[in-house]
Write a protein that holds these residues in place. Structure first.
Motif, PDB file in Angstrom:
ATOM      1  N   THR A 283       0.834  -1.208   0.000  1.00 50.33           N
ATOM      2  CA  THR A 283       0.000   0.000   0.000  1.00 50.33           C
ATOM      3  C   THR A 283       0.862   1.250   0.000  1.00 50.33           C
ATOM      4  O   THR A 283       0.530   2.237  -0.670  1.00 50.33           O
ATOM      5  CB  THR A 283      -0.937   0.002   1.216  1.00 50.33           C
ATOM      6  N   SER A 284       1.950   1.249   0.748  1.00 47.43           N
ATOM      7  CA  SER A 284       2.846   2.410   0.762  1.00 47.43           C
ATOM      8  C   SER A 284       3.403   2.686  -0.624  1.00 47.43           C
ATOM      9  O   SER A 284       3.502   3.844  -1.052  1.00 47.43           O
ATOM     10  CB  SER A 284       3.983   2.190   1.768  1.00 47.43           C
ATOM     11  N   ALA A 285       3.761   1.624  -1.339  1.00 49.89           N
ATOM     12  CA  ALA A 285       4.237   1.801  -2.712  1.00 49.89           C
ATOM     13  C   ALA A 285       3.128   2.361  -3.597  1.00 49.89           C
ATOM     14  O   ALA A 285       3.377   3.225  -4.454  1.00 49.89           O
ATOM     15  CB  ALA A 285       4.740   0.464  -3.270  1.00 49.89           C
ATOM     16  N   PHE A 286       1.902   1.878  -3.377  1.00 48.83           N
ATOM     17  CA  PHE A 286       0.764   2.380  -4.155  1.00 48.83           C
ATOM     18  C   PHE A 286       0.517   3.855  -3.851  1.00 48.83           C
ATOM     19  O   PHE A 286       0.238   4.651  -4.760  1.00 48.83           O
ATOM     20  CB  PHE A 286      -0.476   1.554  -3.818  1.00 48.83           C
ATOM     21  N   ILE A 287       0.627   4.246  -2.591  1.00 52.66           N
ATOM     22  CA  ILE A 287       0.469   5.660  -2.216  1.00 52.66           C
ATOM     23  C   ILE A 287       1.524   6.504  -2.908  1.00 52.66           C
ATOM     24  O   ILE A 287       1.232   7.590  -3.433  1.00 52.66           O
ATOM     25  CB  ILE A 287       0.563   5.817  -0.685  1.00 52.66           C
ATOM     26  N   THR A 288       2.752   6.014  -2.916  1.00 52.06           N
ATOM     27  CA  THR A 288       3.826   6.751  -3.588  1.00 52.06           C
ATOM     28  C   THR A 288       3.516   6.932  -5.065  1.00 52.06           C
ATOM     29  O   THR A 288       3.666   8.044  -5.611  1.00 52.06           O
ATOM     30  CB  THR A 288       5.154   6.001  -3.427  1.00 52.06           C
ATOM     31  N   ALA A 327       4.595  10.720   2.109  1.00 49.82           N
ATOM     32  CA  ALA A 327       4.062   9.801   3.115  1.00 49.82           C
ATOM     33  C   ALA A 327       4.237   8.355   2.685  1.00 49.82           C
ATOM     34  O   ALA A 327       4.545   7.482   3.505  1.00 49.82           O
ATOM     35  CB  ALA A 327       2.586  10.109   3.373  1.00 49.82           C
ATOM     36  N   GLY A 328       4.049   8.067   1.390  1.00 44.73           N
ATOM     37  CA  GLY A 328       4.229   6.710   0.905  1.00 44.73           C
ATOM     38  C   GLY A 328       5.658   6.224   1.060  1.00 44.73           C
ATOM     39  O   GLY A 328       5.898   5.023   1.250  1.00 44.73           O
ATOM     40  N   LEU A 329       6.606   7.134   1.002  1.00 48.33           N
ATOM     41  CA  LEU A 329       8.013   6.781   1.184  1.00 48.33           C
ATOM     42  C   LEU A 329       8.424   6.765   2.648  1.00 48.33           C
ATOM     43  O   LEU A 329       9.587   6.502   2.957  1.00 48.33           O
ATOM     44  CB  LEU A 329       8.899   7.767   0.415  1.00 48.33           C
ATOM     45  N   GLY A 330       7.483   7.059   3.536  1.00 44.17           N
ATOM     46  CA  GLY A 330       7.797   7.076   4.964  1.00 44.17           C
ATOM     47  C   GLY A 330       8.280   8.410   5.473  1.00 44.17           C
ATOM     48  O   GLY A 330       8.696   8.520   6.629  1.00 44.17           O
ATOM     49  N   LEU A 331       8.231   9.452   4.651  1.00 46.12           N
ATOM     50  CA  LEU A 331       8.675  10.791   5.054  1.00 46.12           C
ATOM     51  C   LEU A 331       7.487  11.567   5.611  1.00 46.12           C
ATOM     52  O   LEU A 331       7.064  12.587   5.075  1.00 46.12           O
ATOM     53  CB  LEU A 331       9.293  11.519   3.855  1.00 46.12           C
ATOM     54  N   TYR A 332       6.939  11.073   6.727  1.00 45.55           N
ATOM     55  CA  TYR A 332       5.712  11.657   7.264  1.00 45.55           C
ATOM     56  C   TYR A 332       5.927  13.084   7.766  1.00 45.55           C
ATOM     57  O   TYR A 332       5.072  13.949   7.587  1.00 45.55           O
ATOM     58  CB  TYR A 332       5.180  10.779   8.397  1.00 45.55           C
ATOM     59  N   GLY A 333       7.064  13.325   8.407  1.00 48.10           N
ATOM     60  CA  GLY A 333       7.344  14.675   8.887  1.00 48.10           C
ATOM     61  C   GLY A 333       7.439  15.671   7.749  1.00 48.10           C
ATOM     62  O   GLY A 333       6.941  16.793   7.849  1.00 48.10           O
ATOM     63  N   ALA A 334       8.067  15.264   6.637  1.00 49.01           N
ATOM     64  CA  ALA A 334       8.164  16.142   5.473  1.00 49.01           C
ATOM     65  C   ALA A 334       6.789  16.395   4.877  1.00 49.01           C
ATOM     66  O   ALA A 334       6.486  17.507   4.424  1.00 49.01           O
ATOM     67  CB  ALA A 334       9.094  15.530   4.427  1.00 49.01           C
ATOM     68  N   ALA A 335       5.936  15.351   4.850  1.00 49.49           N
ATOM     69  CA  ALA A 335       4.581  15.524   4.328  1.00 49.49           C
ATOM     70  C   ALA A 335       3.807  16.536   5.171  1.00 49.49           C
ATOM     71  O   ALA A 335       3.130  17.421   4.636  1.00 49.49           O
ATOM     72  CB  ALA A 335       3.848  14.176   4.309  1.00 49.49           C
ATOM     73  N   MET A 336       3.898  16.421   6.498  1.00 53.04           N
ATOM     74  CA  MET A 336       3.195  17.358   7.368  1.00 53.04           C
ATOM     75  C   MET A 336       3.808  18.753   7.293  1.00 53.04           C
ATOM     76  O   MET A 336       3.099  19.763   7.398  1.00 53.04           O
ATOM     77  CB  MET A 336       3.229  16.855   8.804  1.00 53.04           C
ATOM     78  N   PHE A 337       5.108  18.826   7.094  1.00 52.48           N
ATOM     79  CA  PHE A 337       5.767  20.133   6.967  1.00 52.48           C
ATOM     80  C   PHE A 337       5.268  20.853   5.726  1.00 52.48           C
ATOM     81  O   PHE A 337       4.945  22.053   5.766  1.00 52.48           O
ATOM     82  CB  PHE A 337       7.282  19.922   6.902  1.00 52.48           C
TER      83      PHE A 337
END
Length: 716
Positions: A283-288, A327-337
């Motif tokens: 799913t994370s890959a799909f989100i990316t 977010a799909g790549l796991g960079l949640y802080g960057a997404a929220m920033f």
């Protein structure tokens, strides 16, 4: 305090909505604006207390429902993630309320409008402070309802009604998946509480379930269904078609819904449920993939749009794509920033476009503008600031060191947040994350396109020769102060929010800032990637994969990138900080890529719409397949019209004209019953009432009987 933040706007909405005709428009405006501004001020206080003071808290309000073992309590969850969203939602909403005093000053239904604004604010606040999936779903559907009311506010316009229905129906498609995801959560975990679900994820890491004939890992199934809801709400590829049409609502609605609130709900959902998505690699890959696709396709469409609000709307869609692939790549802080900084400069651009529309007698077509910067100088300046922030103008000065100390970066808000996503995508691609490298290149290309269409908007709107109605130009005027003050405040955020809050969101203070609300980000020291995650997220560290993603993988990505740069032929493979914390080793060309394409896009727009004024119009007039493809928005509306609208109408016509009329009516009322009725009518005609008619019939009967008897006797 928390109760007032969330329920204050609801109280104001009820007063204005139910009693607006009695207390008047002005009183309704005062009540709703006051409560939302108060909510914003208290949200800032709460943010400081929660994010910086570490005072995470949950306020239990009441038991919502109890059915057997199913118990749902209405709570207000206040952690760093919800505190950030509180500030974003209430600050933008309060500025929109103030701005609307001027923009909607002549509308006869102002009380209803302000009631809808406050209702939307409450729904969004209930969403971001939810402590369980069902409460989140309540706020989720609440913003859907409020957006329908706001988009269709001018309900006497057919286009506004159609846009409202389109937004409502499209979101219901995504919400159906979201509802199934919530049901799946309860089916597997027996609870809907965030903390309980996240704490027991490891117990279900190997659980499978058959759905639609496919064997799914339970976590993957839950993740993909939840993300389908996020796709609809945040207008991602395939479910994006409602977003540009939503521009039919008043411009303040566009700023409120499309800049910082409703469309960011999907990003918030993914970040809130990051422990689930950390265990769902597919799913994370799909989100990316969906995110990078959205970032690219929306940017291409923005190149050919002429409605000033639609250009900004597609820009929003593209920027949301950045947040999702981060977010799909796991960079949640960057997404929220990026969500945080985007709220300021995109609200600034929407409200700035509203100021242009207000000053040009409701004109929205950029082809009928031009040369108006002298008549609207403040609006022009605010739009320039918003564009500088959106395009990510800045200087990566950390590449230059004085002694052992790199210089601090300088730039507008988007420079810090968008570049963090692009650089992070490169690092995660080197680490082997699916679509990471592709996301990096798409991010760079989308940055180029963003720069071009953003400066195209500025040049077509404010510079060159005026191309519209001369009478409109004669009455062109700057907006009143009540509309300009919110622009000034948003401009401050567009200028300084990136540099001011980078250390908290993705820098060396991110561990302390996020606490247990979000994973420690890869943009800190690569050496403390998993330490930060492990210390602050023990409850959520459900398996080794979750830790490695933000620790070992990040360090590996940095080292690999450094190795690649070290062997680069240009000799610039020096160890340097990427501006997002110590320890990253990114190639110089990676850091310079967004900076370079931003200026390429600017000079290309300046050449096409400045020095060669009219070139863009001539290209559009010539048409061609590319221009038609982009101006018609990749033909998504036409495609969906054929697949869904016309096919549904054809199916309805089949059941109506064939099944109902020809088969059911043909065999029923028009068949057996009709034949019987026709026969009865013919028989009834034999009852003439004349004696000789009856005698004749009797004679025929006797004759027939005699013939039958004689014929029978002859046979023997």
């Amino acid at each position: 305090m928390a109760h007032l933040i969330v329920f204050g706007p609801l109280f104001a909405a009820a007063i204005a909505g139910l009693f607006g005709n009695y207390i008047g428009h002005r009183a309704s405006q005062i009540i709703t604006t006051t409560m939302v501004v108060l909510s914003a001020l208290l949200s800032v206080w709460m943010w400081v207390d929660v994010a910086y003071g570490g005072n995470t808290q949950t306020h239990e309000l009441a038991t919502w429902m109890t059915v057997g073992s199913f118990d749902i309590t209405w709570n207000i969850r206040l952690d760093a993630l919800s505190a950030v969203m509180l500030v974003v939602v209430t600050s933008v909403s309060s500025l929109v309320h103030i701005y609307s005093w001027g923009y909607m000053s002549h509308d006869p239904h102002r009380a209803r409008f302000f009631a809808y604004l406050s209702l939307f604010t409450f729904a969004m606040l209930s969403l971001v402070t939810a402590d369980n999936f069902l409460q989140l779903f309540f706020g989720w559907e609440g913003v859907g309802l409020a957006s329908y009311l706001l988009i269709g506010f001018w309900y006497k316009k057919r286009s506004a009604n159609d846009a409202a229905i389109k937004a409502f129906v499209t979101n219901r498609v995504g919400d159906f998946g979201f509802a199934l995801g919530i049901m799946a959560v309860f089916y597997f975990f027996g609870t809907l509480s965030f903390d309980d679900v996240f704490a027991s994820l490891s117990d279900h890491s190997m659980t499978t379930f058959t759905f639609l004939g496919i064997e799914w890992a339970a976590i993957e199934l839950i993740a993909i269904l939840l993300f389908i809801g996020a796709m609809g709400k945040s207008a991602q590829f395939f479910l994006h078609v409602w977003l540009p049409d939503a521009m039919e609502g008043p411009t303040p609605v566009s700023a409120l819904i499309h800049a910082a609130t409703m469309v960011t709900a999907g990003v918030f959902l993914v970040c809130r449920c990051f422990p689930i998505f950390e265990m769902a690699d597919g799913t994370s890959a799909f989100i990316t993939f969906i995110g990078l696709t959205t970032a690219f396709f929306a940017a291409t469409i923005g190149l050919a749009q002429n409605d000033i609000k639609r250009v900004i709307a597609y820009s929003t869609c593209s920027q949301l794509g950045y947040m999702f692939f981060a977010a799909g790549l796991g960079l949640y802080g960057a997404a929220m920033f990026h969500l945080f900084t985007h709220a300021f400069f995109k609200a600034l651009l929407f409200l700035g476009s509203g100021s242009v529309i207000h000053g040009l007698s409701d004109e929205q077509d950029m082809r009928k503008m031009g040369g108006i910067y002298k008549m609207l100088p403040i609006t022009w300046l605010m739009m320039i600031i918003g564009t500088l922030a959106l395009t990510g103008v800045g200087l990566p000065l950390h590449l230059i060191s004085i002694g052992d100390n790199p210089l601090p970066d300088f730039g507008f808000a988007g420079f810090f947040s968008k570049d963090a996503i692009i650089e992070g995508a490169y690092a995660m691609g080197v680490a082997g994350k699916p679509f990471g490298t592709l996301a990096f290149w798409v991010g760079v290309v989308a940055a180029l396109l963003t720069s071009f269409y953003s400066w195209r908007l500025i040049l077509m709107t404010f510079h060159g020769e005026y191309r519209g109605d001369k009478h409109v130009l004669e009455h062109a005027h700057e907006s009143p102060a009540v509309m300009l003050v919110p622009l000034f405040i948003l401009a401050l955020g567009a200028v300084g929010a990136g540099a001011a809050f980078k250390p908290d969101f993705i820098g060396d203070r991110s561990d302390h800032f996020w606490g247990e609300a979000l994973v420690a980000e890869a943009h800190g020291d690569a050496g403390h990637g998993d330490a930060g995650y492990g210390e602050g997220h023990d409850a959520h560290a459900t398996d080794d994969h979750a830790v490695d993603t933000h620790g070992a993988d990040t360090a590996h990505a940095a080292d690999a990138a450094h190795a690649e740069d070290t062997h680069a032929e240009d000799g610039q493979g020096e160890h340097h900080d990427d501006g997002h914390g110590d320890g990253h080793h990114l190639p110089t060309w990676v850091v310079m890529s967004p900076f370079t394409v931003t200026w390429i896009g600017f000079f290309a727009a300046l050449w096409a719409y400045g020095y060669n004024a009219g070139m863009g119009a001539r290209m559009a007039a010539r048409g061609g397949p590319i221009n038609s493809f982009l101006s018609n928005k990749w033909y998504f509306d036409e495609l969906y019209d054929v697949i869904f609208v016309k096919s549904a109408r054809a199916l309805g016509d089949f059941f109506w004209k064939v099944v109902d009329v020809k088969i059911i009516d043909g065999l029923g009322p028009n068949g057996f019953a009709g034949t019987t009725l026709a026969a009865a009518r013919r028989i009834a005609q034999a009852q003439s009432g004349f004696l000789y008619h009856y005698a004749f019939v009797m004679l025929i009967g006797v004759l027939g009987l005699t013939v039958w008897i004689v014929a029978g006797a002859g046979g023997h």
